[in-house]
Design an enzyme around this catalytic site. Structure first.
Site, PDB file in Angstrom:
ATOM      1  N   HIS A 447       0.833  -1.102   0.112  1.00 47.62           N
ATOM      2  CA  HIS A 447       0.085   0.016   0.003  1.00 47.62           C
ATOM      3  C   HIS A 447       0.828   1.231  -0.171  1.00 47.62           C
ATOM      4  CE1 HIS A 447       0.591   0.795   4.393  1.00 47.62           C
ATOM      5  NE2 HIS A 447       0.576  -0.434   4.506  1.00 47.62           N
ATOM      6  N   CYS A 466       2.950  -5.057   6.969  1.00 45.47           N
ATOM      7  CA  CYS A 466       2.757  -4.772   5.318  1.00 45.47           C
ATOM      8  C   CYS A 466       3.800  -4.089   4.747  1.00 45.47           C
ATOM      9  CB  CYS A 466       1.294  -3.813   5.452  1.00 45.47           C
ATOM     10  SG  CYS A 466      -0.307  -4.618   5.649  1.00 45.47           S
TER      11      CYS A 466
END
Length: 545
Positions: A447, A466
């Site tokens: 992301h 992440c």
């Protein structure tokens, strides 16, 4: 050493142990194998063979005819197998795992027999026969699947051990018919060009090790050293830069002075080893320069093993690779790297896991559905201190079914919290303006991030697990390039909406999260990186076990 002693003890009496001295090698093999339980390991000169079932089946199929000798004389084929066992060290494997000491003892014995014009005992030839065949089967499996089972590692390496695909007996028969051990074993290598190039780097390091005379005592740098500083560590660091050819030898007036000439060598070293090339000698630079040839050989061995673990799906023509230890994402299509970007990965106690999963969709202007662990440990304590926290962070409370909940109706002091908190789309959203989804059990994805300045850091192990991407708009453009309607302008608009927009990709693209602290590039140049999660030592210990 224990195996070697057993071998020397049994070497000249093996024909007696196997039976009558006048029998042929084939008779000795039949006697030995038919007296053994195929389900149990065969014992040869004090060593347990690991491929008992395969060995029984292989020799039974050929009526116990020997492979490595003829008429009592070793064939060149046997010498080739011994050579390949020795060469396994360039795969990061230990030749002693394949009985090299015992095999060498037999070879030496046969060489002495040759000089003395004495016949080789059939029992000795049969023992060597079994040792070499067992070595072929064991080496074949380790080259195809790896010696270490990655599913047993302590780290978060969520890739199961590869299944055996090759038939080692058929491969052995092929090698025999072609009289070519090397090419057939090589067929088991991972289908990545970086594997063979990595072997060559390991070979070069091994040659360099033979002439290494440097003192590799670890140099400690308590505070950063800049040009013009004087430091006791400088002479050793200068010598190492010259050893690795980052710096030519030159006249030094003050050995302890960090001069401008050495500065150029430091920057070249930093750039080559994935560091910020600022010329400042800090902890990472000193650690890199503390690595002796033997340390780098071990690091290369660990990573060649990791390449052997990778599943066949990684060999697809189109894939996305994230090397966590290199803080980099690469999009590869038809063997060409079409996109590369810096990434931020999980910090030491929130390590990014290692796994593969297919990317299937993109979410523009995403909500951040905050994990329960972060909600309880970070968000709720912050709300208790600051009642306006949710509003300031553009967050909202919802039920598990997605219905809005008025924050003023929530008892924030209660231990029970049956709700979820999410951050609404916008520039302050922790996921940034877009996320790339490859559904997995780890809830990890790629992301954007509003914290752009973090990409300038050298050590980018900073997230909760992440993968944060530096240039997400360009990445989205490449992934959607098959649809002409997705212009850069349209992508920018999608990234600045008030609500989520989900776009399914026209095909699923494999995403591979790797952890490689060494690889060789397309030019065969070695690349070494810091072991940010301290994972190399465990693999190395298992390789040497």
């Amino acid at each position: 050493m224990k195996n070697l002693l057993f071998g020397l003890i049994y070497l000249f009496s093996s024909s007696v142990l196997l039976g009558f001295q006048g029998s042929s090698v084939s008779d000795q093999l039949r006697l030995k194998l038919e007296s053994e339980n195929p389900q149990e390991n065969i014992l040869v000169a004090g060593k347990e063979l690991q491929s008992g079932v395969d060995i029984h089946r292989f020799y039974a199929d050929r009526n116990f005819q020997e492979v490595w000798s003829k008429d009592g004389i070793l064939l060149e084929f046997a010498y080739e197998m011994r050579f390949e066992i020795k060469q396994s060290r360039f795969d990061g494997l230990n030749p002693e795992d394949y009985g090299l000491a015992l095999i060498e003892a037999f070879f030496q014995s046969f060489e002495k027999n040759k000089e003395a014009k004495k016949a080789n005992e059939p029992g000795d030839l049969a023992n060597l026969e079994l040792l070499l065949t067992d070595a072929f089967f064991e080496l074949a499996e380790d080259l195809e699947r790896g010696k270490v089972d990655p599913s047993q590692l302590k780290g978060d390496w969520d890739i199961d051990r590869k299944p055996q695909r090759a038939n080692y007996s058929e491969l052995f028969k092929k090698a025999i018919s072609e009289k070519d051990i090397r090419r057939n074993l090589e067929s088991l290598y991972p289908k990545f060009t970086i594997y063979k190039r990595g072997r060559e780097v390991l070979r070069a390091l091994d040659e360099r090790l033979k002439t290494d005379t440097l003192d590799w005592k670890a140099v400690r740098v308590d505070k950063s050293i800049k040009v013009g500083d004087s430091n006791n560590a400088i002479p050793a660091l200068r010598e190492r830069l010259q050893y690795w050819d980052y710096l030519s030898k030159y006249q030094v007036n003050d050995p302890k002075l960090y001069d401008s000439t050495m500065y150029q060598g430091v920057m070249a070293f930093q750039k080559k080893n994935g560091m910020e090339p600022d010329g400042v000698i800090g902890k990472n630079t000193a650690t890199g320069l503390n690595a002796s040839p033997s340390i780098l050989i071990d690091k290369a061995a660990v990573n060649l093993e990791r390449l052997r673990w990778l599943p066949d799906t990684v060999q697809n023509l189109e894939l996305i690779v994230v090397n966590i230890a290199n803080f980099q994402l690469d999009y590869i299509n038809k063997l060409d790297t079409l996109f590369s970007s810096k990434v931020i990965v999980g910090k030491l106690y929130h390590e990014s896991p290692i796994f593969t999963a297919p990317m299937s969709y993109i979410v523009f202007s995403p909500y951040w559905n905050i994990p329960n662990s972060i909600t309880r440990k970070e968000i709720i304590p912050a709300i208790r201190k600051n009642p306006n926290y949710l509003k300031q962070k553009n967050m909202e409370v919802i039920t598990t079914s997605g219905k809005y909940v008025d924050p003023s109706s929530v008892n924030w002091s209660s231990k029970s919290f049956p709700y979820l908190i999410r951050q609404k789309p916008g520039g302050s959203n922790s996921l940034g303006l877009v996320k790339f989804m490859f559904p997995n059990s780890h809830s990890v994805y790629i992301h954007d991030t509003p914290a752009r300045s973090l990409f300038e850091k050298e050590d980018r192990a900073l997230s909760h697990g992440c993968i944060r991407l530096q240039n997400p708009a360009k990445f989205a453009e490449i992934l959607l390039s098959g649809d002409g309607s997705w212009t850069p302008e349209k992508i920018d608009q999608a990234m600045h909406r008030d609500s989520e927009m989900i776009v399914n990709l026209p095909r699923k693209i494999p995403v591979v999260l790797l952890y490689l602290t060494f690889w060789a590039d397309s030019k065969g140049q070695a690349n070494f990186r810091q072991d940010i999660y301290n994972r190399d030592a465990e693999v190395l210990a298992l390789l040497k076990k």
